[in-house]
Design an enzyme around this catalytic site. Structure first.
Site, PDB file in Angstrom:
ATOM      1  N   PHE A 247       0.810  -1.230   0.000  1.00  0.00           N
ATOM      2  CA  PHE A 247       0.000   0.000   0.000  1.00  0.00           C
ATOM      3  C   PHE A 247       0.838   1.273   0.000  1.00  0.00           C
ATOM      4  CE2 PHE A 247      -2.067  -3.207   2.856  1.00  0.00           C
ATOM      5  CZ  PHE A 247      -2.870  -3.770   1.882  1.00  0.00           C
ATOM      6  N   THR A 474      -1.839  -7.246  -6.537  1.00  0.00           N
ATOM      7  CA  THR A 474      -2.878  -6.648  -7.375  1.00  0.00           C
ATOM      8  C   THR A 474      -3.278  -7.525  -8.558  1.00  0.00           C
ATOM      9  OG1 THR A 474      -1.163  -5.515  -8.630  1.00  0.00           O
ATOM     10  CG2 THR A 474      -2.134  -4.313  -6.798  1.00  0.00           C
ATOM     11  N   ARG A 635      -9.371   1.020 -20.798  1.00  0.00           N
ATOM     12  CA  ARG A 635      -9.564  -0.395 -21.094  1.00  0.00           C
ATOM     13  C   ARG A 635      -9.237  -1.238 -19.855  1.00  0.00           C
ATOM     14  NH1 ARG A 635      -6.007  -3.504 -25.716  1.00  0.00           N
ATOM     15  NH2 ARG A 635      -7.484  -5.162 -26.263  1.00  0.00           N
ATOM     16  N   ASN A 638      -8.436  -7.001 -16.982  1.00  0.00           N
ATOM     17  CA  ASN A 638      -9.038  -8.151 -16.314  1.00  0.00           C
ATOM     18  C   ASN A 638     -10.100  -7.639 -15.347  1.00  0.00           C
ATOM     19  OD1 ASN A 638      -9.618 -10.263 -14.429  1.00  0.00           O
ATOM     20  ND2 ASN A 638      -7.680 -11.250 -14.905  1.00  0.00           N
ATOM     21  N   GLN A 645      -9.578  -4.819  -6.954  1.00  0.00           N
ATOM     22  CA  GLN A 645      -8.873  -3.607  -6.547  1.00  0.00           C
ATOM     23  C   GLN A 645      -9.837  -2.543  -6.036  1.00  0.00           C
ATOM     24  OE1 GLN A 645      -5.239  -2.551  -6.666  1.00  0.00           O
ATOM     25  NE2 GLN A 645      -5.608  -4.663  -6.086  1.00  0.00           N
ATOM     26  N   GLY A 711      -5.734   1.112  -9.013  1.00  0.00           N
ATOM     27  CA  GLY A 711      -5.307   0.871  -7.639  1.00  0.00           C
ATOM     28  C   GLY A 711      -5.762   1.940  -6.667  1.00  0.00           C
ATOM     29  N   GLU A 712      -5.792   3.188  -7.103  1.00  0.00           N
ATOM     30  CA  GLU A 712      -6.140   4.298  -6.208  1.00  0.00           C
ATOM     31  C   GLU A 712      -7.577   4.780  -6.343  1.00  0.00           C
ATOM     32  OE1 GLU A 712      -1.917   4.550  -5.144  1.00  0.00           O
ATOM     33  OE2 GLU A 712      -2.876   4.157  -7.058  1.00  0.00           O
TER      34      GLU A 712
END
Length: 745
Positions: A247, A474, A635, A638, A645, A711-712
């Site tokens: 993190f 991730t 795009r 996955n 996430q 991620g954020e």
């Protein structure tokens, strides 16, 4: 071009079985013959000097090999260097065991090395330290008068300073039809990943080291060790195939790496140093930050004046910065703006990027202010955001490469049932529970850094891909295999993605939501080069139909090169290898973003968040009963790992808004709840109905993959949405995170 597509498929993590069965090895799991164990000694005062340190009792224990302190540590190369790692902020990085000065509470002041971990830990309690105390200050609120403009450094490109003022804010604010003035604060937070920080240094002899490190960047740890100890980079190999959460805490090398390598080189033995849970509170944290906002709007809801100011904590030795106030003008265009960001130097360790650094801080203030402004104007909070919607980033006077935030609003409102709420605060109930609905906007910049990737067609016609990038949990391994597979029309099972090793092609630290775009683009570049190489080799084969055929006229699919206009004509990759005397065919390529093209656009992922809370009318206890995050992030490689996430960010949002806080005793200058028993985070019973939607967003500018990171973006918008829902439920506007139930009594 290929016919088979792995990108866009919800493929389960390729390493998942290893992790859930316990077969995956982490940095503290590697054993070699004769391994020694180190335990770090930390200071018990906040500021001063070590007057005397006695290691006699510790050294007298059978099995204790050495006790290192500032008095006997080796003379090292790095003590004259300003920067030792690629994520260092402006200033002078902390140097463990440099001298007898104590700069913050919990500072590492020694290392006991013994034959067992238990012995090293016990011996550490026998080291006697006499201190000379000095006056210290750790309270941000009491020192705001000392705030200064941060120094600029190497990180400025990724962490730009606030935009320059526009128009005449003070006059425009004074003359605005509706005004909101508010103050916001949040306390210190610590990362607390499940895996403890550990480094196992294997001494290979002749100054060569193999290091298993908990890190978000194997190359960064390699550079650090080389710089600090004056070693050749080629003699330092850092391996980190599995990371049990980070993190942001693994972006910079932590002091257990220094201790482990120092002891290994001095003793010419292999040494492991593991930090315990309380020691994870002695380096890096999300800094406490004080914010103030002043937003003014006309009677139709158009923002005419916008001021966002923030003052944050940093150490005495580095100016750690975050992008806190810049998001205001990026999201909402206003002709008159004033953005300010300052730091206060305190007797603490330097803060460290923590998931959504700056964004989760700034969006709390921005989106709560927008909510308050909406109520003052008697305009629906969603409608107010649509009124101020823009496809341009007015703060930099340029368009977005893509922005489907409006679709996030519309699809999210419909799925959540936003139109069904009674807008009057305190009007919705379920027995003794007050029901509240809140919403907010999220934004996070989409960056792209240089990286390399190696691609190899093996003798069996399989594809092997190499990169130094880590996978911090991730799903990086999986999505990189998907990207590589699509380059050649192969199934993911035919791809081996090898990563987490500094000896492999360069990749930057994994953070900032840029890994997919960065390493994925390198894989695209390597794939393009390898396809051309394979086609050229195919053209050299006897009686080849591919001689002189341009790459645009063939398809790579299922292990074959196929002529587009005559699909019956093909050649297998395995046959090309055979014709190449059985030798593997490979390429190693660098991907560099086109900065001249990209600087014409702002690039960001966006989200709309909708939250429902229940507030116990008598006890003030808050429960997030359901939440929806709708994301536009280009795009999606996955959807399964991407959804995971976002869900993780939503869980953390509940933690940030309602639970998570490191308590500081400013009389001691010490964090008091250095354990998971008292550092409160959500448990299963706190998490209810969470949902995620990805809207379609086609970005042809940002990179060849069209990707933005996720991620954020899952964390930035939901904490203010929770605060806004609490206001809707109770009529109380609480601007301090975390929101404790006593504030609602």
């Amino acid at each position: 071009m290929s016919l088979t597509a792995s990108i866009g498929q919800p493929i389960s993590r390729l390493e998942g079985n290893l992790k859930v069965t316990g077969a995956a090895k982490y940095s503290g799991d590697y054993n070699v013959a004769g391994l020694l164990y180190g335990h770090v000694i930390n200071s018990t005062i906040t500021k001063g000097k070590i007057a005397q340190i006695s290691t006699v009792k510790a050294k007298a224990l059978p099995g204790v090999i050495q006790v290192f302190t500032h008095e006997n540590r080796p003379s090292l190369a790095w003590f004259n260097q300003m920067y030792a790692d690629m994520d260092a902020p402006p200033g002078s990085p902390f140097r463990p065991l440099y001298d007898g000065e104590i700069r913050y509470n919990g500072q590492p002041i020694g290392l006991v090395v013994a034959e067992t971990f238990e012995l090293a830990r016990y011996a550490a309690t026998l080291v006697e330290v006499l201190y000379e105390n000095e006056t210290f200050s750790t309270n941000l609120e009491e020192n705001v008068a000392d705030a200064h403009t941060p120094a600029l450094g190497l990180a400025t490109m990724l962490k730009p300073p606030p935009p320059k003022p526009t128009g005449d804010f003070e006059t425009a604010f004074a003359e605005s039809f509706a005004q909101v003035t508010a103050d916001y604060s949040h306390g210190t937070e610590h990362h607390n990943p499940l895996e403890l920080f550990a480094t196992t240094t294997i001494y290979e002899g002749d100054g060569k080291l193999t290091i298993y490190d908990k890190t978000q960047g194997t190359v960064n740890s390699q550079l650090y060790v080389g710089n600090v100890f004056g070693l050749k980079y080629k003699d330092v190999r850092v391996i980190s195939p599995f990371v049990g959460g980070a993190f942001g805490s693994g972006l910079r090398p932590q002091y257990q790496l220094f201790m482990s390598v120092m002891a290994s080189l001095e003793l010419k033995r292999s040494v492991r140093v593991t930090l315990d849970r309380s020691q994870m509170f002695t380096f890096g944290h999300r800094p406490p930050t004080l914010q103030s906002t002043r937003f003014g709007a006309d009677k139709d809801g158009k923002i005419t004046a916008m001021n966002h100011s923030a003052i944050a904590e940093t150490s005495r030795f580095e100016d750690y910065t975050e992008v806190v106030v810049n998001w205001s003008h990026m999201l909402y265009p206003a002709p008159n703006t004033l953005m300010e960001y300052k730091l206060v130097n305190l007797d603490v360790y330097s803060p460290l990027d923590m998931r959504s650094p700056g964004g989760s801080t700034g969006l709390h203030a921005i989106e709560s202010t927008m909510d308050e402004l909406a109520y003052k104007l008697n305009i629906d909070p969603l409608q107010l955001r649509l009124i101020n919607y823009s496809d341009r980033d007015e703060s930099l006077d340029r368009p977005y490469s893509s922005k489907e935030l409006k679709q996030c609003f519309l699809q999210g409102a419909e799925k959540f049932g936003w139109a069904n709420r009674n807008p009057e605060p305190g009007s919705m109930r379920n027995g003794n529970k007050l029901i509240g609905h809140g919403m907010a906007t999220g934004i996070w910049e989409a960056n792209h850094l240089p990286a390399k990737a190696e691609m190899i067609i093996t003798k069996e016609g399989k594809l092997k891909v190499n990169s130094a990038v880590t996978d911090i949990g991730t799903g990086t391994m999986t999505i990189m295999a998907q990207i590589a597979a699509d380059e050649f029309g192969l199934s993911v099972e035919d791809v081996v993605f090898s990563y987490g090793d500094s000896k492999k092609p360069f990749a930057p630290i994994q953070g900032g939501s840029f890994t997919t775009s960065t390493v994925g683009s390198a894989i695209k570049a390597a794939g393009k080069a390898l396809r051309k190489k394979l086609l050229k080799k195919a053209g050299l084969m006897d009686n080849s139909a591919f001689r002189g055929v341009p790459i645009s006229e063939v398809i790579f699919d299922n292990g074959y090169i196929i002529l587009k206009n005559d699909p019956e004509v093909s050649v297998s990759l395995r046959d090309i290898i055979l014709a190449n005397k059985g030798k593997e065919i490979k390429t190693n390529n660098l991907s560099v973003p086109n900065v001249f093209k990209l600087k014409k656009y702002s690039r960001a992922a966006h989200s709309a968040v909708f939250v429902e809370v229940e507030v116990d009318q008598e006890l003030g206890v808050v429960n997030v009963t359901r939440a929806l995050t709708v994301v536009a992030a280009g795009r999606i490689i996955n959807p399964k790992t991407a959804r995971s996430q976002i869900l993780g960010g939503m869980v953390w949002s509940i933690s940030k808004a309602l639970r998570e806080e490191t308590i500081v005793d400013h009389g001691l200058g010490k964090y008091m709840n250095q354990n998971l028993g008292e550092y409160h985070i959500p448990v299963h019973a706190d998490i209810h109905d969470l949902d995620v939607i990805f809207v379609e967003e086609n970005d042809t500018i940002i990179n060849e993959l069209g990707t933005k990171g996720v991620g954020e973006i899952g964390l930035v918008g939901m904490p203010p949405a929770i605060a806004n829902a609490i206001y809707h439920a109770t009529g109380k506007r609480i601007n301090q995170f975390p929101i404790h139930f006593d504030s609602l009594l």
